[in-house]
Design a protein around this motif. Structure first.
Motif: not given
Length: 408
Positions: A26-42
């Motif tokens: 959950f900490e990894l998913v919560d990290h800003p590096y990972f949260q950025r992926l919400r704004r990267i189109s697949q």
């Protein structure tokens, strides 16, 4: 971040509820590096063709984590030893395997950071996170790099039948609405096993593997290499080339500050120690925001191309079996040059040609191995009748030509 009472499940439209294995994940998913992926189109700019294709790398990474959990369970059930440390490392490696993707994923690979691949940047992110977590990602990094002695662990992360492919085909098929790509990933995972330290598929799963390869081939021609999304991505790359050219000539450009830093002088202006944090600020929004600014710029080439993307007035593109004849090519250039009063270097931004290819299965990389009923391990192409025509083995190429539509 340390609150272990947080709900650790995500509701996914493909698989239902996806469990996050522990508070560390959950900490990894919560990290800003990972949260950025919400704004990267697949799927890059595929939404210009398939309106539903707005899903992100964030969705995909969580889907891969879910499939990896399933695969580990199946392999353990069949007697393969996977330690608790290896289990955690596998799930970290697959969760973070795409964390290095830039804006619009593959669409802008090599357009912003020179020849750095998204895989190499993913590794840099993993190594940075490893420092934060005091070496907890050591084993995940070794598996990701293919350096761990158990080959099948790396093959689960990166091979011709890995959790990455099993998720993106099913997910991209769902969001694009292209049914031909809908594979039964759970069935394929249930057929996995390990023999001689290598990942194998039991023979009764042969047809499922063939279906998977055909689905991948269809998805490349019908979705990933669809001519309209292809021309949009090629145009977007040209927009960034033009912006970089104008900046190097001293022309003033507004737009996303972080994007302009990467365009101004590629990476020279960015302190290497700050590269990751600067790169982590880049996402799809920086591109769209800049296009909205550039559509009003005094430079005709930059403004016209930006308008083409924003208003979906894309160049006409045609696939051909052979390259276009030179005289026809020159005729198109001359006509557009007089229409828009542009010089040859400017015309080249709007009229272009190239080649794309699609190969469903390669004999040059780690092959899909089949465990026969007599406990022999054979390569897929030795057993499958699908390879008789060689169509899945030989790259299928198409040439394209693109030029603006009349009246645009």
């Amino acid at each position: 971040m340390g609150n272990s009472s947080k709900l650790k499940i995500f509701n996914d439209p493909i698989y239902g509820f996806i469990g996050v294995p522990s508070s560390f994940f959950f900490e990894l998913v919560d990290h800003p590096y990972f949260q950025r992926l919400r704004r990267i189109s697949q799927m890059g700019l595929s939404y210009l063709v398939y309106p539903g294709a707005h899903h992100t790398r964030f969705h995909h990474a969580l889907g891969c984590l879910h499939l990896m959990q399933k695969a580990i369970g199946i392999l353990r059930f069949k007697g393969t030893e996977i330690t608790a440390e290896e289990e955690e490392a596998l799930m970290i490696a697959i969760l973070l395997h795409d964390i290095g993707h830039g804006p619009f994923s593959h669409a802008l690979e090599f357009s912003l950071v020179g020849q750095r691949t998204h895989e190499s940047i993913s590794l840099e992110f993993m190594e940075k996170l490893n420092e934060v977590y005091n070496g907890r990602l050591d084993l995940a990094i070794a598996i990701f790099k293919g350096e761990y002695h158990k080959s099948f662990l790396n093959q689960l992360v990166s091979s011709q039948l890995d959790m990455d492919r099993l998720d993106y085909l099913k997910r991209d098929s769902f969001y694009s609405g292209v049914a031909e790509g809908n594979i039964n990933s759970e069935r394929l995972i249930s057929m996995l096993n390990v023999a001689d330290g290598q990942l194998v598929v039991e023979e009764k799963g042969l047809y499922s593997v063939e279906k998977f390869l055909m689905a991948r081939r269809f998805m490349y021609w019908q979705v990933y290499l669809h001519k309209t999304s292809l021309v949009a991505e090629l145009l977007l790359k040209r927009i960034l080339e033009r912006a970089r050219e104008l900046l190097s000539a001293g022309v003033s450009l507004s737009g996303s500050a972080v994007l302009l830093r990467f365009l101004n002088s590629s990476q020279e202006a960015i302190d290497p120690t700050l590269f990751l944090d600067t790169y982590a600020e880049l996402d799809d929004n920086d591109i769209i925001m800049s296009l909205k600014e550039w559509q009003h710029h005094s430079d005709f080439v930059l403004s016209k191309m930006s308008q083409m993307i924003l208003h979906r007035k894309l160049p006409f593109i045609r696939f051909k079996d052979k390259p276009m004849k030179e005289e026809k090519w020159e005729e198109k250039k001359t006509k557009l040059s007089s229409q828009w009063s542009l010089d040859p270097s400017q015309i080249a931004y709007f009229i272009f040609t190239g080649e794309v290819s699609n190969q469903a299965y390669s004999l040059n990389t780690s092959q899909i191995r089949i465990l026969t009923k007599t406990e022999e391990v054979k390569d897929l192409h030795e057993l499958s009748r699908f390879f008789g025509s060689k169509e899945l083995l030989v790259p299928q190429s198409q040439y394209y030509v693109a030029y603006p539509k009349k009246g645009v």
